[in-house]
Design a protein around this motif. Structure first.
Motif, mmCIF file in Angstrom:
data_model
loop_
_atom_site.group_PDB
_atom_site.id
_atom_site.type_symbol
_atom_site.label_atom_id
_atom_site.label_comp_id
_atom_site.label_asym_id
_atom_site.label_seq_id
_atom_site.Cartn_x
_atom_site.Cartn_y
_atom_site.Cartn_z
ATOM 1 N N ARG A 21 0.832 -1.205 0.000
ATOM 2 C CA ARG A 21 0.000 0.000 0.000
ATOM 3 C C ARG A 21 0.863 1.249 0.000
ATOM 4 O O ARG A 21 1.938 1.297 0.587
ATOM 5 C CB ARG A 21 -0.896 0.013 1.226
ATOM 6 C CG ARG A 21 -2.016 -0.993 1.194
ATOM 7 C CD ARG A 21 -2.883 -0.828 2.428
ATOM 8 N NE ARG A 21 -3.388 0.535 2.557
ATOM 9 C CZ ARG A 21 -3.995 1.003 3.645
ATOM 10 N NH1 ARG A 21 -4.157 0.222 4.696
ATOM 11 N NH2 ARG A 21 -4.433 2.238 3.689
ATOM 12 N N ASP A 25 -4.303 6.312 -3.961
ATOM 13 C CA ASP A 25 -5.116 5.183 -4.408
ATOM 14 C C ASP A 25 -4.385 4.413 -5.495
ATOM 15 O O ASP A 25 -3.840 5.004 -6.442
ATOM 16 C CB ASP A 25 -6.454 5.677 -4.961
ATOM 17 C CG ASP A 25 -7.401 6.151 -3.873
ATOM 18 O OD1 ASP A 25 -7.129 5.871 -2.690
ATOM 19 O OD2 ASP A 25 -8.406 6.807 -4.210
ATOM 20 N N TRP A 40 -8.453 1.943 -0.545
ATOM 21 C CA TRP A 40 -7.147 2.400 -1.022
ATOM 22 C C TRP A 40 -6.951 2.098 -2.518
ATOM 23 O O TRP A 40 -5.852 2.149 -3.038
ATOM 24 C CB TRP A 40 -6.000 1.814 -0.184
ATOM 25 C CG TRP A 40 -5.825 0.332 -0.195
ATOM 26 C CD1 TRP A 40 -5.276 -0.414 -1.193
ATOM 27 C CD2 TRP A 40 -6.153 -0.582 0.848
ATOM 28 N NE1 TRP A 40 -5.242 -1.739 -0.853
ATOM 29 C CE2 TRP A 40 -5.768 -1.871 0.414
ATOM 30 C CE3 TRP A 40 -6.711 -0.442 2.118
ATOM 31 C CZ2 TRP A 40 -5.944 -3.021 1.193
ATOM 32 C CZ3 TRP A 40 -6.888 -1.583 2.889
ATOM 33 C CH2 TRP A 40 -6.516 -2.848 2.424
#
Length: 272
Positions: free
Chosen positions: A125, A129, A219
């Protein structure tokens, strides 16, 4: 009239979608293909609106008959968890090839592929986004099979003239089950909205789209879905307090694939 074939219609996502997609358009006719259909489905279904076909997506003759006369295919059929290499290769890769190949031969307009977040499951991550076309970074044989399906889809767009939308689905179920799924959840209603946008005749060419709802903790990017008319309406945050109270074994949230990144290849056993 729109004729829509759904492969894997008796699987987890298929069961959530059949009634929703049948009700969405009065002029829609569904053809459902799976190895077996739930007891009572034939009695409950409208004989004029739903046709049941039994067989495997790896059987070219079965698939050829199933795609005859349909406008679009929603390809959900396949192994949906990590499994032995030969099984994943046969069902997920050869099965997807068979569906694309027979759809192209039959003159089907659109094929929607159920891909997965596990095609990029090892991606860590970041602050922004993650775009829907993030490069392949599979976490399992299963995740790799989804990269193969996406690649086959692009090939059939370029060489056979199909329109293909590959949906990198997050966690499609009635409600999120853990903290990770507060980010990755795809509600059944939003999943139906995503399929509607994907099979719309205005959606042409090849598209990669995240299958995710409008979650507060999301995300993944919604831009690619919005570009084809997908407007998610649901947010997993309404379940947040309940999910967090339930606790349970922590699921990794720093990588896209969650627990799949800890599976021993070929099994659903957690390493270490």
């Amino acid at each position: 009239m729109q004729r829509l074939l759904i492969t894997g219609s008796s699987g987890t996502v298929g069961r959530l979608l059949v009634d929703r997609l049948a009700a969405a358009r009065p002029d829609r006719r569904l053809r459902l293909l799976d190895l077996h259909h739930p007891d009572g489905l034939a009695d409950r279904a409208d004989p004029a609106g739903v046709e049941l076909v039994e067989g495997s997506v790896t059987d070219a003759a079965v698939v050829a008959a199933a795609v005859e006369g349909v406008d679009a295919v929603l390809h959900l059929g396949g192994i949906s968890v990590e499994g032995p290499w030969r099984d994943v290769l046969e069902v997920n890769v050869h099965g997807t090839f068979t569906v694309l190949d027979e759809a192209a031969r039959a003159g089907v307009r659109t094929v929607v592929l159920a891909s997965s977040n596990h095609a990029v499951g090892m991606t860590r991550r970041g602050d922004a986004d993650l775009p829907a076309d993030a490069p392949f970074h599979p976490d399992t044989y299963y995740g790799w099979s989804k990269t193969a399906g996406e690649s086959l889809g692009r090939l059939f767009v370029e060489r056979a003239g199909l329109d293909v939308v590959a949906l990198r689905i997050g966690s499609c179920r009635e409600r999120p089950q853990n903290v990770r799924e507060l980010a990755t959840w795809l509600s059944p209603d939003d999943c139906a909205r995503l399929v509607e946008a994907s099979v719309d005749p205005a959606t042409t060419g090849f598209h990669l789209v995240w299958g995710v709802s409008r979650n507060t903790r999301r995300w993944w990017s919604l831009a690619e879905g919005e570009a084809i008319g997908y407007r998610p309406a649901d947010d997993a945050e309404v379940f947040a307090a309940e999910v967090e109270r339930a606790g349970g074994e922590p699921v990794p949230v720093d990588v896209v694939g969650g627990s799949f990144t800890r599976f021993a290849l070929g099994t659903c056993d957690v390493q270490g």
